[in-house]
Design a protein around this motif. Structure first.
Motif, PDB file in Angstrom:
ATOM      1  N   ASN A   3     -16.917   4.219  -4.610  1.00 19.05           N
ATOM      2  CA  ASN A   3     -17.062   4.446  -3.176  1.00 19.05           C
ATOM      3  C   ASN A   3     -18.231   3.680  -2.557  1.00 19.05           C
ATOM      4  O   ASN A   3     -18.904   4.172  -1.642  1.00 19.05           O
ATOM      5  CB  ASN A   3     -17.222   5.946  -2.871  1.00 19.05           C
ATOM      6  N   LYS A  43     -15.573  -0.758   1.198  1.00 19.33           N
ATOM      7  CA  LYS A  43     -14.172  -0.683   1.575  1.00 19.33           C
ATOM      8  C   LYS A  43     -13.463  -2.000   1.285  1.00 19.33           C
ATOM      9  O   LYS A  43     -14.065  -3.073   1.372  1.00 19.33           O
ATOM     10  CB  LYS A  43     -14.032  -0.342   3.068  1.00 19.33           C
ATOM     11  N   PHE A  61      -0.250   4.541  -1.365  1.00 16.90           N
ATOM     12  CA  PHE A  61       0.111   4.724   0.047  1.00 16.90           C
ATOM     13  C   PHE A  61       1.540   5.220   0.261  1.00 16.90           C
ATOM     14  O   PHE A  61       1.967   5.349   1.407  1.00 16.90           O
ATOM     15  CB  PHE A  61      -0.073   3.404   0.798  1.00 16.90           C
ATOM     16  N   LYS A  96      -4.214  -1.447   5.564  1.00 14.71           N
ATOM     17  CA  LYS A  96      -4.849  -0.193   5.169  1.00 14.71           C
ATOM     18  C   LYS A  96      -6.034  -0.467   4.244  1.00 14.71           C
ATOM     19  O   LYS A  96      -6.134  -1.540   3.647  1.00 14.71           O
ATOM     20  CB  LYS A  96      -3.831   0.729   4.503  1.00 14.71           C
ATOM     21  N   TYR A  97      -6.884   0.532   4.110  1.00 14.30           N
ATOM     22  CA  TYR A  97      -8.111   0.380   3.336  1.00 14.30           C
ATOM     23  C   TYR A  97      -8.147   1.380   2.177  1.00 14.30           C
ATOM     24  O   TYR A  97      -7.561   2.462   2.245  1.00 14.30           O
ATOM     25  CB  TYR A  97      -9.346   0.602   4.216  1.00 14.30           C
ATOM     26  N   PHE A  98      -8.833   0.982   1.133  1.00 13.73           N
ATOM     27  CA  PHE A  98      -9.228   1.916   0.082  1.00 13.73           C
ATOM     28  C   PHE A  98     -10.615   1.527  -0.386  1.00 13.73           C
ATOM     29  O   PHE A  98     -11.100   0.419  -0.089  1.00 13.73           O
ATOM     30  CB  PHE A  98      -8.216   1.964  -1.071  1.00 13.73           C
ATOM     31  N   ASN A  99     -11.263   2.408  -1.093  1.00  9.31           N
ATOM     32  CA  ASN A  99     -12.611   2.142  -1.598  1.00  9.31           C
ATOM     33  C   ASN A  99     -12.562   1.746  -3.056  1.00  9.31           C
ATOM     34  O   ASN A  99     -11.568   2.001  -3.755  1.00  9.31           O
ATOM     35  CB  ASN A  99     -13.500   3.377  -1.433  1.00  9.31           C
ATOM     36  N   THR A 141     -10.362   4.174  -5.111  1.00 11.42           N
ATOM     37  CA  THR A 141     -10.396   5.498  -4.506  1.00 11.42           C
ATOM     38  C   THR A 141      -9.654   5.452  -3.182  1.00 11.42           C
ATOM     39  O   THR A 141     -10.007   4.659  -2.299  1.00 11.42           O
ATOM     40  CB  THR A 141     -11.844   5.970  -4.280  1.00 11.42           C
ATOM     41  N   VAL A 142      -8.612   6.270  -3.057  1.00 12.25           N
ATOM     42  CA  VAL A 142      -7.796   6.312  -1.840  1.00 12.25           C
ATOM     43  C   VAL A 142      -7.855   7.723  -1.269  1.00 12.25           C
ATOM     44  O   VAL A 142      -7.399   8.676  -1.918  1.00 12.25           O
ATOM     45  CB  VAL A 142      -6.330   5.915  -2.133  1.00 12.25           C
ATOM     46  N   ASN A 143      -8.438   7.849  -0.075  1.00 12.35           N
ATOM     47  CA  ASN A 143      -8.557   9.156   0.586  1.00 12.35           C
ATOM     48  C   ASN A 143      -9.189  10.199  -0.328  1.00 12.35           C
ATOM     49  O   ASN A 143      -8.747  11.348  -0.405  1.00 12.35           O
ATOM     50  CB  ASN A 143      -7.182   9.641   1.052  1.00 12.35           C
ATOM     51  N   GLY A 144     -10.224   9.778  -1.043  1.00  8.63           N
ATOM     52  CA  GLY A 144     -10.936  10.685  -1.925  1.00  8.63           C
ATOM     53  C   GLY A 144     -10.306  10.869  -3.293  1.00  8.63           C
ATOM     54  O   GLY A 144     -10.890  11.512  -4.165  1.00  8.63           O
ATOM     55  N   LYS A 145      -9.114  10.331  -3.500  1.00  5.42           N
ATOM     56  CA  LYS A 145      -8.421  10.463  -4.776  1.00  5.42           C
ATOM     57  C   LYS A 145      -8.631   9.195  -5.603  1.00  5.42           C
ATOM     58  O   LYS A 145      -8.357   8.097  -5.135  1.00  5.42           O
ATOM     59  CB  LYS A 145      -6.925  10.697  -4.543  1.00  5.42           C
TER      60      LYS A 145
END
Length: 394
Positions: free
Chosen positions: A181, A184, A166, A174-177, A111-115
């Motif tokens: 979720n 991190k 990205f 950078k981070y993603f979940n 999950t990247v920025n909610g996507k």
């Protein structure tokens, strides 16, 4: 002249409808064949991403009686050190079952920025994985021993996943979940794209995770990079060593070049089957065009004789029949192109628009070529009809 040809075709619309449908079906099949072929070729010309020529895969199953994690760690770390100490071994490392060119796959999501991004290939690897396969870091770094004691969860991704998550900018730091979720994950490196599914498949989204010591309970693959002069005798010694170290375990040694050849053959099977079906369909269409034109000549001998008698040349008669066939093909191809352009618009099968447009172009050229070839000989026969003979028969 063109208006006259359209009128002739319209007056025989019932006779021509079957031929139009045959050409339409042929176009759609050839569109599928060329789309498959163009996509496979574009994937083939891309670099495979690793130096697999001298890499072997040791397959084993964990038959050790102990279930203590510390004991397993000591055993497998010692096993790997002994393998790497062999004179003809360059490097070696543990891997999950989805080694290059195998049918094993493990996928997940992030999950990247909610996507949410799905169908991400998950690889569990160790610190030696990069050097063993000869892959290249594009950004950041590969794993080291310090990552094993770090409290922060880190990962390495491939370039395709980086661009999807990205964009074109740097992803290091950078981070993603995870998909749910829950935690991190920090990106510490970006590795080049590797075609794990052979030469003809598209590079997928890939995430490389460093396994912890608990993974020794289920890991079953060791990648071994050997010297170019490693032969069957050394393979036999390696097999005996593994068999002595792991009693009652099923040991098998595979070579990545052989696995690549086998996987490529498996990938090409659908294209071969589709090509055979297309060949039979094209033969039927060719015979249909040839037969219809031949039938039209015999039915229209009086018309052709009359045209010749009033001054029409043989070439004009021949070109009329050829033009009728090409116009029939055009009707079919207009309908077929309408359906074909929906594929890039709807992003069917997740292929690039360029693949579909190139396939449409090749299919159009191919169908026109077949129709032209099949109509030339009947047109030539029509041009050879003598006016007196034709009118006398009437």
């Amino acid at each position: 002249m063109l208006k006259h040809l359209f009128k002739l075709i319209w007056n025989k619309k019932k006779q021509n409808s079957l031929l139009i449908v045959e050409i339409l079906l042929s176009f759609m099949v050839m569109f599928a064949v060329f789309a498959f072929a163009v996509n496979s070729y574009q994937n083939y010309v891309k670099p495979i991403g690793i130096k697999y020529e001298h890499v072997w895969v040791i397959n084993y199953n964990n038959t050790l009686k102990t279930q203590n994690s510390d004991s397993l760690t000591m055993f497998y770390e010692g096993l790997l050190r002994n393998i790497k100490a062999m004179p003809q071994v360059v490097d070696a490392g543990f891997s999950s079952t989805n080694v290059p060119f195998s049918s094993a796959h493990m996928s997940g999501g992030i999950t990247v920025n909610g996507k949410r991004i799905t169908y991400v290939n998950q690889f569990n690897v160790d610190d030696n994985y990069l050097n063993t396969l000869g892959a290249t870091m594009l950004e950041g770094r590969w794993y080291n021993k310090q990552d094993g004691i770090s409290k922060e969860k880190v990962t390495v991704i491939n370039n395709t996943l980086k661009e999807k998550a990205f964009g074109k900018g740097s992803a290091v730091g950078k981070y993603f979940n995870d998909y749910d979720n829950k935690f991190k994950i920090k990106v510490i490196g970006v590795v080049n794209d590797i075609k794990f599914d052979g030469d003809y498949q598209t590079v997928g989204l890939s995430q490389y995770n460093r396994f912890d010591t608990s993974a020794y309970h289920w890991l079953q693959r060791i990648l071994v990079k050997v010297q170019p002069n490693a032969d069957a005798a050394f393979e036999s010694r390696l097999y005996k060593f593994m068999a002595n170290q792991m009693k009652n375990s099923n040991i098998e040694i595979e070579h990545l070049p052989n696995k690549l050849v086998a996987y490529n053959k498996f990938t090409l099977v659908p294209l071969i089957i589709l090509s055979i079906v297309a060949a039979f369909l094209i033969i039927n269409v060719a015979l249909g065009i040839f037969g219809v034109l031949w039938y039209n000549i015999n039915k229209r001998r009086g018309e052709i004789g009359l045209r010749r008698a009033i001054g029409a040349s043989g070439s004009s008669v021949s070109s009329q029949l050829v033009s009728e066939a090409l116009i029939l093909a055009t009707f079919s191809l207009i309908i077929g192109t309408f359906f074909a352009v929906q594929f890039p618009l709807l992003n069917v099968f997740d292929l690039s628009a360029g693949v579909y447009l190139t396939a449409i172009g090749f299919a159009l050229i191919f169908i026109y070529f077949i129709v032209l070839v099949c109509s030339l000989y009947p047109g030539k026969q029509a041009a050879a009809i003598y006016p007196a003979v034709a009118l006398h028969e009437e």
